[in-house]
Write an enzyme that holds these catalytic residues in place. Sequence first.
Site, PDB file in Angstrom:
ATOM      1  N   PRO A 286       0.863  -0.979  -0.055  1.00  0.00           N
ATOM      2  CA  PRO A 286      -0.037  -0.476  -0.046  1.00  0.00           C
ATOM      3  C   PRO A 286       0.705   0.990  -0.346  1.00  0.00           C
ATOM      4  O   PRO A 286       1.587   1.436   0.383  1.00  0.00           O
ATOM      5  CB  PRO A 286      -0.681   0.446   1.351  1.00  0.00           C
ATOM      6  CG  PRO A 286       0.248  -0.985   2.320  1.00  0.00           C
ATOM      7  CD  PRO A 286       1.132  -1.907   1.649  1.00  0.00           C
TER       8      PRO A 286
ATOM      9  N   ASP B 185      15.373   2.612   5.112  1.00  0.00           N
ATOM     10  CA  ASP B 185      14.511   1.962   4.065  1.00  0.00           C
ATOM     11  C   ASP B 185      15.246   1.117   2.633  1.00  0.00           C
ATOM     12  O   ASP B 185      14.542   0.256   2.272  1.00  0.00           O
ATOM     13  CB  ASP B 185      13.070   3.121   3.274  1.00  0.00           C
ATOM     14  CG  ASP B 185      12.060   3.502   3.891  1.00  0.00           C
ATOM     15  OD1 ASP B 185      12.237   3.523   5.658  1.00  0.00           O
ATOM     16  OD2 ASP B 185      11.011   3.774   3.966  1.00  0.00           O
TER      17      ASP B 185
END
Length: 328
Positions: A112, A164
């Site tokens: 998402p 990340d």
Amino acid sequence: MAVSSAPGKVYLFGEHAVVYGEPAVPCAIERRARVGVEQRADSKLRVHAEDLSLDGFTVEYGGSTDDRPDVDVSESLISAAMGYVDEAIAQVRDVTDEDEVGFDVTIESDIPLGAGLGSSAAVVVAAIDAAARELGVSLEADEIAERAYRTEHEVQDGQASRADTFCSATGGAVRVEGDDCRSIEAPDLPIVIGFDGGAGDTGQLVAGVRDLREEYGFAADTVEAIGDIVRRGEEALADGDLEELGRLMNFNHGLLSALGVSSRSLDTMVWAARDADAYGAKLTGAGGGGCIVALDPTPETETALSFTPGCEDAFRAELAEAGVKRLE
Ligand SMILES: Nc1ncnc2c1ncn2[C@@H]1O[C@H](COP(=O)(O)OP(=O)(O)OP(=O)(O)O)[C@@H](O)[C@H]1O
Ligand SMILES: C[C@@](O)(CCO)CC(=O)[O-]
Ligand SMILES: [Mg+2]
């Protein structure tokens, strides 16, 4: 045509504080973005983002902002679609010395958007690997991570950590502190994710923490305290001590909440997980809306979340051992 995939991630500990040089421990999860890249005869970039809006849409343009297409979607959605991909392609043009090359890029993702599961990093890592391979250049994971970091740093206005992008490029559990990025051992963790259907604006949330940190000494102390939690968390991870990991995750969530990056629905999901006797629960990623991560080997947390108002989806996530994968 070259196709690569890269995983999303959850933060066990340390988001936001990692931007200020504290350590963080993200873990890659088996939810992936797949990016297909085909070289064009001209120097244009065409992006088809299957999942970016409910309908999916295609954007084709020459590469400069004045040359944006006349398509029936809002400018903000176009920038959202183009920002990361545009910069990722710029990094590939730079690393391969092919300034004029154009591509058709197709993105499909199970992650998402803007929800704390690292969709941006996964798209960027997969795009860089696929585009470089399409030009016959095979980049090492470290180089992909470096170029992906520069992409996020550029798009997020100079406010991005390496966490990340390094995690998505290398897979597994990692530890990032400033420029020091390494893989670490992690036991098989019983990860449950709750998703409120929403998203947060990473740039805005990071800027909010920066302002608090500049205004209040105790906010700066809070960021440092998150670093202390991460160091204790690393010990608990090495010991496989789920109870201690859970306690520390709860503490980490409280401090993120104090820094203003939680939301009512994230707090509600965190409490639903705790009420279901999860070891611990916290928001993951930038916050503001999106996902929480909980540890629970039993089905209780997933079930409780699926009945929690404001939770749109609850699912288990496996640790992804592999980072970027070459599919075609
Ligand atoms: N499937 C996709 N197709 C095209 N672009 C995508 C896709 N998924 C993510 N992106 C890009 O990434 C942006 C979202 O990145 P953002 O950093 O805000 O959130 P995130 O990476 O999902 O969460 P976090 O950084 O908190 O972990 C989107 O606006 C879009 O530009
Ligand atoms: C909020 C943040 O720490 C994590 C976003 O997934 C920002 C970053 O590290 O770039
Ligand atoms: Mg992101």
